[in-house]
Design an enzyme around this catalytic site. Structure first.
Site, PDB file in Angstrom:
ATOM      1  N   LYS A  82     -12.768  11.808   9.302  1.00 23.63           N
ATOM      2  CA  LYS A  82     -13.125  11.942   7.894  1.00 23.63           C
ATOM      3  C   LYS A  82     -14.182  13.030   7.734  1.00 23.63           C
ATOM      4  CE  LYS A  82     -12.323   7.022   7.384  1.00 23.63           C
ATOM      5  NZ  LYS A  82     -10.877   7.121   7.278  1.00 23.63           N
ATOM      6  N   ASN A 105     -10.129  -0.037   1.517  1.00 20.99           N
ATOM      7  CA  ASN A 105      -8.948  -0.046   2.402  1.00 20.99           C
ATOM      8  C   ASN A 105      -9.312   0.261   3.849  1.00 20.99           C
ATOM      9  OD1 ASN A 105      -7.522  -0.390   0.052  1.00 20.99           O
ATOM     10  ND2 ASN A 105      -6.033   1.212   0.489  1.00 20.99           N
ATOM     11  N   ASP A 134       0.850  -1.197   0.000  1.00 21.74           N
ATOM     12  CA  ASP A 134       0.000   0.000   0.000  1.00 21.74           C
ATOM     13  C   ASP A 134       0.886   1.249   0.000  1.00 21.74           C
ATOM     14  OD1 ASP A 134      -2.459   1.356   0.240  1.00 21.74           O
ATOM     15  OD2 ASP A 134      -2.347   1.380   2.435  1.00 21.74           O
TER      16      ASP A 134
END
Ligand code: 13P
Length: 314
Positions: free
Chosen positions: A184, A255, A83
């Site tokens: 977020k 993810n 990643d």
């Protein structure tokens, strides 16, 4: 039985129907939790190693743990992915049997991103290793990067098509409002499903990747704070409904890192607050493996991936 397979096989199987959880692992407990969840619920997974996890646990140690997990959990089907790679780690991963790598040149200008991605694709494809690239910039904290909301920008759907055509990357991570970490949607705009839809229209049938997909469980945040943590009230993540909707728009890979990190903090804070006389890592470690497994089984169900591993024909 072949257990470690290309994510291209997984994406072909799941496109438009379900998504594969790609889980970042740093520790033995997380690797046990992930593989045991995958075996228990017959779910294909992507095991993600990052430059930071290689720096923490050592690339050889992680590889040995993943290979050993495959021997312990013999029914698991998984891809091994690097990643957020940079060239140094990517070329090492290519030489060390990863099944896919991500080149993250999303912070460069478009032409540089195309050039760096194309160079990685040329090397990786010679060894049949799949490449994920990224276009658009996510905000948030991921490993050593900390990107301010003001510097983040969404993926341009037309550019996405041109990018994929010019680089021949096998999957594309897009920026549609998510961010890494526990905070977020600080910009207040939420997941931009209409942009995702436009990207899918430009790239029909092409596998898209959603970074920053943790759901940031409110109860976990509250428990962490109850036992001495100081996470801010505005910690929030992607809802189950948003994830389900995104799958319909071509998201094949989701993810996850923050959710199992928050769980780690919750389990350990609670354990040592309630039993301050104890100091053995094995006791909370066992609890973490068990709860990590439960969290991931639930995640696989939300993504519609549970029960699918045995249907994948290699
Ligand atoms: P989260 O921070 O939402 O778990 O996202 C992780 C991620 O995208 C890793 O690449």
């Amino acid at each position: 039985m072949v257990q470690m397979i290309s994510p291209k096989i997984l994406f072909k199987h799941c496109y438009g129907k379900y998504a594969i959880a790609a889980v970042n692992v740093f520790t033995m407990e997380q690797i046990h939790g992930l593989f045991s969840a995958a075996e228990y619920s017959n779910t294909p997974i992507i095991v993600q190693i990052t430059p930071a996890s290689r720096n923490y646990a050592h690339a050889e140690m992680l590889m040995a743990m993943v290979n050993t997990a495959a021997k312990i959990y013999t029914k698991t089907i998984f891809a091994l992915h690097l990643d957020h790679g940079i060239e140094e780690h990517i070329f090492d991963a290519i030489n060390n049997n990863y099944t896919s790598v991500m080149i993250d040149a999303s912070h460069d200008d478009f032409e540089t991103n195309v050039k760096r991605t194309r160079a990685v694709v040329n090397k990786a494809h010679k060894k049949k290793i799949a490449v994920e690239a990224e276009l658009g910039v996510l905000s948030g904290v991921e490993d050593d990067m900390d990107i301010d909301v003001s510097k983040a920008f969404y993926t341009n759907p037309q550019q996405a098509k041109e990018f994929v055509e010019r680089t021949a990357c096998d999957s594309l991570a897009i920026a549609v409002g998510t961010s890494h970490g526990a905070y977020k949607f600080n910009g207040g705009k939420g997941l931009q499903l209409h942009i995702l839809k436009e990207i899918q229209q430009q790239l029909p049938g092409y596998p898209l990747v959603l970074h920053g997909s943790s759901s940031v469980n409110k109860n976990d945040v509250a428990e962490i704070n109850k036992y001495g943590g100081e996470l801010a009230e505005n910690a929030s993540g992607v809802t189950d409904e948003e994830l389900k909707e995104a799958i319909g728009y071509g998201i094949c890979k989701v993810n996850i890192a923050t959710d199992i990190r928050l769980l780690w903090a919750k389990v350990h804070r609670k354990f040592f607050a309630e039993q301050p006389e104890l100091f053995d890592p094995v006791i909370p470690g066992k609890e973490y493996m068990k709860t990590c497994k439960e969290l991931l089984i639930n995640k696989f169900e939300i993504l519609g991936a549970a029960g699918k591993a045995s249907l994948i024909v290699v």
